[in-house]
Design a protein around this motif. Structure first.
Motif, mmCIF file in Angstrom:
data_model
loop_
_atom_site.group_PDB
_atom_site.id
_atom_site.type_symbol
_atom_site.label_atom_id
_atom_site.label_comp_id
_atom_site.label_asym_id
_atom_site.label_seq_id
_atom_site.Cartn_x
_atom_site.Cartn_y
_atom_site.Cartn_z
ATOM 1 N N LEU A 80 0.811 -1.215 0.000
ATOM 2 C CA LEU A 80 0.000 0.000 0.000
ATOM 3 C C LEU A 80 0.846 1.267 0.000
ATOM 4 O O LEU A 80 0.315 2.381 0.102
ATOM 5 N N GLY A 81 2.172 1.124 -0.098
ATOM 6 C CA GLY A 81 3.042 2.295 -0.105
ATOM 7 C C GLY A 81 3.327 2.845 1.276
ATOM 8 O O GLY A 81 3.787 3.987 1.414
ATOM 9 N N GLY A 82 3.080 2.066 2.325
ATOM 10 C CA GLY A 82 3.300 2.514 3.690
ATOM 11 C C GLY A 82 4.629 2.068 4.249
ATOM 12 O O GLY A 82 5.469 1.487 3.550
ATOM 13 N N THR A 83 4.827 2.326 5.542
ATOM 14 C CA THR A 83 6.063 1.946 6.231
ATOM 15 C C THR A 83 5.731 1.201 7.517
ATOM 16 O O THR A 83 4.687 1.435 8.138
ATOM 17 N N LEU A 84 6.624 0.322 7.912
ATOM 18 C CA LEU A 84 6.468 -0.437 9.151
ATOM 19 C C LEU A 84 7.793 -0.390 9.896
ATOM 20 O O LEU A 84 8.855 -0.622 9.310
ATOM 21 N N SER A 85 7.732 -0.096 11.191
ATOM 22 C CA SER A 85 8.941 -0.086 12.011
ATOM 23 C C SER A 85 8.647 -0.784 13.333
ATOM 24 O O SER A 85 7.518 -0.783 13.818
ATOM 25 N N THR A 86 9.683 -1.411 13.887
ATOM 26 C CA THR A 86 9.570 -2.078 15.185
ATOM 27 C C THR A 86 10.697 -1.582 16.080
ATOM 28 O O THR A 86 11.779 -1.207 15.589
ATOM 29 N N GLN A 87 10.448 -1.615 17.395
ATOM 30 C CA GLN A 87 11.443 -1.055 18.322
ATOM 31 C C GLN A 87 11.316 -1.719 19.685
ATOM 32 O O GLN A 87 10.208 -1.854 20.221
ATOM 33 N N HIS A 88 12.449 -2.132 20.260
ATOM 34 C CA HIS A 88 12.498 -2.590 21.646
ATOM 35 C C HIS A 88 12.569 -1.363 22.555
ATOM 36 O O HIS A 88 13.422 -0.496 22.365
ATOM 37 N N LEU A 89 11.673 -1.301 23.504
ATOM 38 C CA LEU A 89 11.612 -0.143 24.397
ATOM 39 C C LEU A 89 12.438 -0.379 25.654
ATOM 40 O O LEU A 89 12.725 -1.523 26.023
ATOM 41 N N THR A 90 12.806 0.716 26.310
ATOM 42 C CA THR A 90 13.595 0.660 27.548
ATOM 43 C C THR A 90 12.723 1.068 28.734
ATOM 44 O O THR A 90 12.019 2.088 28.663
ATOM 45 N N PRO A 91 12.713 0.317 29.842
ATOM 46 C CA PRO A 91 13.513 -0.905 30.081
ATOM 47 C C PRO A 91 12.843 -2.156 29.514
ATOM 48 O O PRO A 91 13.498 -3.147 29.271
ATOM 49 N N HIS A 92 11.513 -2.109 29.353
ATOM 50 C CA HIS A 92 10.802 -3.271 28.826
ATOM 51 C C HIS A 92 9.780 -2.802 27.801
ATOM 52 O O HIS A 92 9.297 -1.672 27.847
ATOM 53 N N GLY A 93 9.418 -3.703 26.937
ATOM 54 C CA GLY A 93 8.351 -3.419 25.996
ATOM 55 C C GLY A 93 8.802 -3.508 24.544
ATOM 56 O O GLY A 93 9.998 -3.548 24.230
ATOM 57 N N PHE A 94 7.793 -3.541 23.701
ATOM 58 C CA PHE A 94 8.047 -3.663 22.260
ATOM 59 C C PHE A 94 6.992 -2.834 21.541
ATOM 60 O O PHE A 94 5.821 -2.803 21.923
ATOM 61 N N ARG A 95 7.422 -2.141 20.491
ATOM 62 C CA ARG A 95 6.542 -1.226 19.771
ATOM 63 C C ARG A 95 6.519 -1.578 18.288
ATOM 64 O O ARG A 95 7.568 -1.765 17.662
ATOM 65 N N VAL A 96 5.307 -1.666 17.745
ATOM 66 C CA VAL A 96 5.097 -1.851 16.315
ATOM 67 C C VAL A 96 4.358 -0.623 15.798
ATOM 68 O O VAL A 96 3.295 -0.266 16.317
ATOM 69 N N LEU A 97 4.915 0.032 14.777
ATOM 70 C CA LEU A 97 4.325 1.241 14.230
ATOM 71 C C LEU A 97 4.180 1.081 12.717
ATOM 72 O O LEU A 97 5.153 0.833 12.012
ATOM 73 N N ALA A 98 2.935 1.200 12.248
ATOM 74 C CA ALA A 98 2.660 1.115 10.812
ATOM 75 C C ALA A 98 1.953 2.381 10.371
ATOM 76 O O ALA A 98 1.045 2.859 11.046
ATOM 77 N N GLN A 99 2.368 2.901 9.241
ATOM 78 C CA GLN A 99 1.754 4.101 8.691
ATOM 79 C C GLN A 99 1.305 3.782 7.253
ATOM 80 O O GLN A 99 2.109 3.404 6.404
ATOM 81 N N LEU A 100 0.016 3.935 7.021
ATOM 82 C CA LEU A 100 -0.594 3.622 5.739
ATOM 83 C C LEU A 100 -1.091 4.910 5.101
ATOM 84 O O LEU A 100 -1.952 5.584 5.673
ATOM 85 N N PRO A 101 -0.566 5.270 3.944
ATOM 86 C CA PRO A 101 -1.019 6.515 3.290
ATOM 87 C C PRO A 101 -2.405 6.340 2.682
ATOM 88 O O PRO A 101 -2.798 5.233 2.279
ATOM 89 N N VAL A 102 -3.135 7.435 2.626
ATOM 90 C CA VAL A 102 -4.447 7.436 1.977
ATOM 91 C C VAL A 102 -4.260 7.816 0.523
ATOM 92 O O VAL A 102 -3.689 8.869 0.228
ATOM 93 N N CYS A 103 -4.706 6.947 -0.370
ATOM 94 C CA CYS A 103 -4.589 7.209 -1.804
ATOM 95 C C CYS A 103 -5.804 8.000 -2.272
ATOM 96 O O CYS A 103 -6.944 7.519 -2.103
ATOM 97 N N GLU A 104 -5.555 9.175 -2.805
ATOM 98 C CA GLU A 104 -6.668 10.009 -3.264
ATOM 99 C C GLU A 104 -7.096 9.564 -4.650
ATOM 100 O O GLU A 104 -6.305 9.172 -5.469
#
Length: 368
Positions: free
Chosen positions: A344-368
């Motif tokens: 879909l032309g978007g991006t996905l990133s993952t990250q280990h957080l400090t001191p604990h935790g995990f983050r998943v971030l996805a950004q999906l663009p809106v196609c006009e």
């Protein structure tokens, strides 16, 4: 292809020679009959060898025509016909260099013959025009056949190239579809089975001390299994339609996860997710929650879904220690999410957080 038509010129040679012999034998007898018959036979032989040696065949015909003209007068019609066939063959099948050489030799021979007959007073100089017209007509017909064959060959090659391209595109489409189906199966089976395994383990822990809670957990397992069956049926429907059949109710998605004891907070803001992005958003959140259950050893997870003018943002954050749970996995979860988002032309990133935790971030663009 050439072997199939190898008989054509030998057959024409025999026909020309036979026609010449019959014509000469049917004409009034003269002292040049033997020479005329030999000329006809030589003309037929020259036609027969044109495919292998076009210039040699044409040269032999020109020598016969010019020699007969100089010595006895007009050559037999058979040799004239054979020369027309040679001109046709040059235009039809010879190389450009051979063609031009043959034309030049023919024109030179005609000029010599016309000069000879003019000097002897046997004919007017305009007599050279007639054979030139006939030879030009034969060459023009050969060129027309040659160009027509070339156009047909080019059209056939283009058709074959288009067919190969279509087959290649079909293979690519099939591979893409297989990859999409694999992602769907991974998401449905991994999420649902992981939930059922965790719920079954929880039910086993409390079945003796709290039978009522165990019964509730078993009900959740049944609901999760039925939901998985429904998802699989919808996936089979997708094979005949499109991905819009995938469920997109995030509230219904998080409820079975909460039943495992994991605290799930769902925060949605903005307008409803656009239809083209709903299935991908659902699968990304589903896979992120599945990974949290299987690997994070978390107690809480926050799912944030935001839709604004720039597109849809999905964020899944847990507080897990990152200690892997004893569960098997294919390792395709994150890769599958990334593939969905990239389509879909978007991006996905993952990250280990400090001191604990995990983050998943996805950004999906809106196609006009």
């Amino acid at each position: 292809m050439r072997s199939r038509h190898a008989w054509v010129h030998p057959g024409l040679g025999i026909l020309v020679a036979g026609l010449g012999v019959v014509q000469q034998l049917g004409s009034p007898a003269d002292t040049h009959l033997a020479v005329a018959l030999c000329a006809c036979l030589l003309g037929g032989g020259a036609v027969a060898v044109l495919p292998a040696a076009p210039l040699a065949g044409l040269g032999a015909l020109l020598v016969v025509d010019a020699g007969y003209q100089v010595a006895f007068g007009d050559p037999p019609f058979a040799t004239f016909l054979a020369t027309m066939i040679a001109m046709y063959h040059l235009a039809r099948a010879a190389t450009r260099r051979t063609m031009l050489t043959g034309y030049a030799a023919t024109l030179a021979a005609l000029v010599v013959m016309d000069v000879v007959v003019s000097v002897r007073g046997l004919d007017s100089p305009a007599g050279v025009i007639i054979p030139i017209v006939y030879f030009a007509a034969a060459a023009g017909l050969g060129a027309l056949v040659r160009h027509t064959a070339n156009y047909a060959r080019i059209a056939r090659e283009r058709t074959e190239a288009l067919e190969r391209e279509q087959a290649h595109l079909a293979e690519l489409a099939a591979a893409t579809e297989r990859a999409r189906i694999a992602r769907e199966l991974h998401d449905v089976i991994s999420h649902s089975v992981s939930l059922m395994v965790l719920q079954a383990e929880a039910a086993r822990e409390v079945v003796d001390a709290h039978p009522d809670r165990a019964a509730q957990t078993l009900d959740v397992i049944g609901d999760t299994g039925r939901r998985a069956i429904g998802d699989l049926r919808q996936l089979l429907g997708v094979l005949r339609s499109d991905e819009d059949a995938v469920p997109v109710d995030l509230g219904a998605l998080v409820e079975p996860v909460r039943a495992t004891g994991l605290a799930v907070e769902l925060i949605e803001s903005g307008e409803p997710i656009p239809a083209p992005l709903r299935a991908t958003a659902y699968r990304v959140v589903q896979e992120a929650l599945t990974n949290t259950l299987k690997h994070a050893a978390a107690s809480k997870v926050v799912v944030t879904v935001t839709h604004d003018a720039g597109g849809v943002t999905l964020e899944v954050v847990d507080d897990g220690a990152g200690t892997p749970q004893p569960a098997a996995g294919s390792g395709r979860g994150l890769a599958g999410m990334a593939e969905r988002v990239q389509v879909l032309g978007g991006t996905l990133s993952t990250q280990h957080l400090t001191p604990h935790g995990f983050r998943v971030l996805a950004q999906l663009p809106v196609c006009e």
